[in-house]
Design an enzyme around this catalytic site. Structure first.
Site, PDB file in Angstrom:
ATOM      1  N   GLU A  87       0.836  -1.121  -0.134  1.00 60.21           N
ATOM      2  CA  GLU A  87      -0.029   0.045   0.459  1.00 60.21           C
ATOM      3  C   GLU A  87       0.924   1.329   0.211  1.00 60.21           C
ATOM      4  O   GLU A  87       0.358   2.026  -0.611  1.00 60.21           O
ATOM      5  CB  GLU A  87      -1.336  -0.286   1.326  1.00 60.21           C
ATOM      6  CG  GLU A  87      -1.826   1.372   1.371  1.00 60.21           C
ATOM      7  CD  GLU A  87      -2.730   0.972   2.166  1.00 60.21           C
ATOM      8  OE1 GLU A  87      -3.276   0.236   2.994  1.00 60.21           O
ATOM      9  OE2 GLU A  87      -3.613   2.272   2.535  1.00 60.21           O
ATOM     10  N   HIS A 141       2.391  29.343 -11.902  1.00 62.22           N
ATOM     11  CA  HIS A 141       1.220  29.911 -11.905  1.00 62.22           C
ATOM     12  C   HIS A 141       1.111  31.474 -11.478  1.00 62.22           C
ATOM     13  O   HIS A 141      -0.189  31.176 -12.237  1.00 62.22           O
ATOM     14  CB  HIS A 141       0.304  27.912 -11.994  1.00 62.22           C
ATOM     15  CG  HIS A 141       0.642  27.689 -12.538  1.00 62.22           C
ATOM     16  ND1 HIS A 141       1.456  25.952 -12.721  1.00 62.22           N
ATOM     17  CD2 HIS A 141      -0.075  26.564 -13.859  1.00 62.22           C
ATOM     18  CE1 HIS A 141       0.694  25.712 -13.526  1.00 62.22           C
ATOM     19  NE2 HIS A 141       0.000  26.141 -14.167  1.00 62.22           N
TER      20      HIS A 141
END
Ligand SMILES: Cc1cc2nc3c(=O)[nH]c(=O)nc-3n(C[C@H](O)[C@H](O)[C@H](O)COP(=O)(O)OP(=O)(O)OC[C@H]3O[C@@H](n4cnc5c(N)ncnc54)[C@H](O)[C@@H]3O)c2cc1C
Length: 385
Positions: free
Chosen positions: A250, A346
């Site tokens: 996992e 950005h």
């Protein structure tokens, strides 16, 4: 462009068959998932029909043995699927939880009769699975789960509550971590499968999250839920050992997701800074932008080499608990750092949901929390020193 498949530990392991499988995954995510994902984010879950489509394409439980109805594929196929899902930023479908986290418990600990009951439906997408460890009162401290399973004749009677369960709304079969002997600590822990239509089983809210908006994450309640004794996985009292055996995979899965997100963030950001202009020139022409991206690219490259090495080790069954913990904690910390820096490049657009980097930002944060928090990962590593 640096080509990882030519230089990392996985280079020699890719076959033309893996390339074909990658093409199938890419087509599936581009056609069946990407165009609908924004709508599923609003709805808070993906439709069950998508699971059937994934099953038809051979994208579920690929590594189940042929004698159990699977394709008997190696785990590199699972890695490829995670990477292709990450490429289109589709965090909604909980395929990886089903393929890499729940199905191994069935494959490794189920009886032949249990395998025949569940695996074919898990492969076809008729049966969606979840694993319920976390409870409102305990997450990191798994030994302290309080959900109980009392033996009554040839049945178990389950009582308790779970929370934060991925696939919780959609799941048809839930592996429940419970205490069959509450006084025995870890040794009293067992894994019992509960079908979603059992009397006394209720799903709570589909929880509203910071990110992973299209993924259903739920509370689950068990009020005198009766299941046949043959729903027990492996022996009574074996649950904790089973969890310890399966949790490294996992954690590696989370690391594979992290590196896929890092690479996607860089790709989107490099494209953006070439387009966007300030002070009369593209943002990439500022030295700060190039230096920042150079640093991030370097870190991403180091991470890729490390993750591929861990995957190669896992394929050889050599990845240990500490190694998986290192991969999980270090790559998810890096994911959050890279995505944050990329969002900064950005400007204001990075904070707008319609830009991929905003979604990456929201989806990244939880990576440091689930699968065992990064603090717990450091505990696991520290113990081996
Ligand atoms: C989106 C999402 C999906 C999830 N999916 C699932 C799922 O499918 N199935 C499931 O069972 N669970 C799931 N979880 C639960 C997740 O695994 C737990 O949230 C996580 O293990 C942490 O447990 P907790 O939330 O109880 O935090 P706590 O254990 O309360 O921890 C709180 C803080 O204390 C720190 N801490 C705790 N113990 C120690 C220690 N010994 N040393 C140092 N610091 C410590 C933690 O690191 C953390 O910073 C999910 C969670 C989320 C958010």
């Amino acid at each position: 462009m640096w080509e990882r498949s030519k230089v990392t530990a996985l280079a020699s392991l890719y076959t033309p068959e893996h390339t074909m499988f990658r093409d199938t995954c890419r087509r599936f995510f581009e056609k069946e998932v990407k165009p609908h994902h924004a709508q599923w984010e609003e709805e808070g879950l993906v439709p069950k029909a998508l699971w059937r489509k994934a099953g038809e394409q051979g994208l579920l439980c690929m590594d189940v043995a042929e004698e159990d109805g699977g394709a008997g594929a190696d785990w590199l196929h699972n890695v490829i699927l995670i990477e292709e899902q990450g490429r289109v930023l589709a965090t909604g479908p909980g395929f990886s939880l089903h393929n890499d986290i729940t199905s191994p418990y069935i494959r490794h600990y189920a009886t032949e009769a249990q395998k025949q009951r569940w695996l074919p439906k898990m492969i076809s997408g008729e049966m969606i699975t979840a694993i319920a460890m976390t409870e409102p009162g305990t997450g990191s401290d798994l030994q302290s789960v309080r959900t109980s399973a009392r033996k009554d004749g040839d049945e178990y009677v389950i009582n308790g509550a779970k929370t934060f369960i991925t696939n919780g709304q959609n799941a048809d079969l839930i592996i429940v971590v419970c205490k069959t002997d509450p006084g025995a600590g870890a040794k009293g822990t067992s894994l019992i499968c509960v079908e979603g239509d059992r009397a006394g089983f209720k799903r709570g809210r589909n929880l509203e999250k910071v990110g992973l908006k299209a993924q259903d994450t739920s509370e689950l309640f068990f009020d005198n839920v009766r299941v046949p004794a043959e729903n027990l996985l492996g022996g009574e009292g074996m649950g904790f050992i089973q969890l310890m055996q399966q949790l490294p995979q996992e954690r590696l899965v989370i690391a594979v997701q992290a590196i896929a997100a890092i690479e996607a963030a860089l790709e989107h950001t490099i494209a953006y800074v070439k387009e966007r202009k300030a002070f009369g020139k593209p943002i990439i022409d500022f030295q700060n932008t190039r230096f920042k991206l150079a640093e991030l690219k370097t870190k991403a490259t180091v991470a890729r080499v490390f993750v591929d090495e861990c995957v190669a080790k896992h394929l050889r069954k050599e990845l240990d608990v500490a190694g998986a913990a290192m991969a999980k904690y270090w790559t998810t910390d890096l994911q959050c750092e890279v995505v944050d820096e990329c969002l900064q490049l950005h400007g204001g657009y990075g904070y707008m949901w319609e830009y991929p980097i905003a979604r990456l930002y929201a989806d990244s944060r939880v990576q440091k929390i689930y699968g065992g928090t990064n603090e717990i990962m450091k505990e696991l590593i520290g113990r081996t020193l």
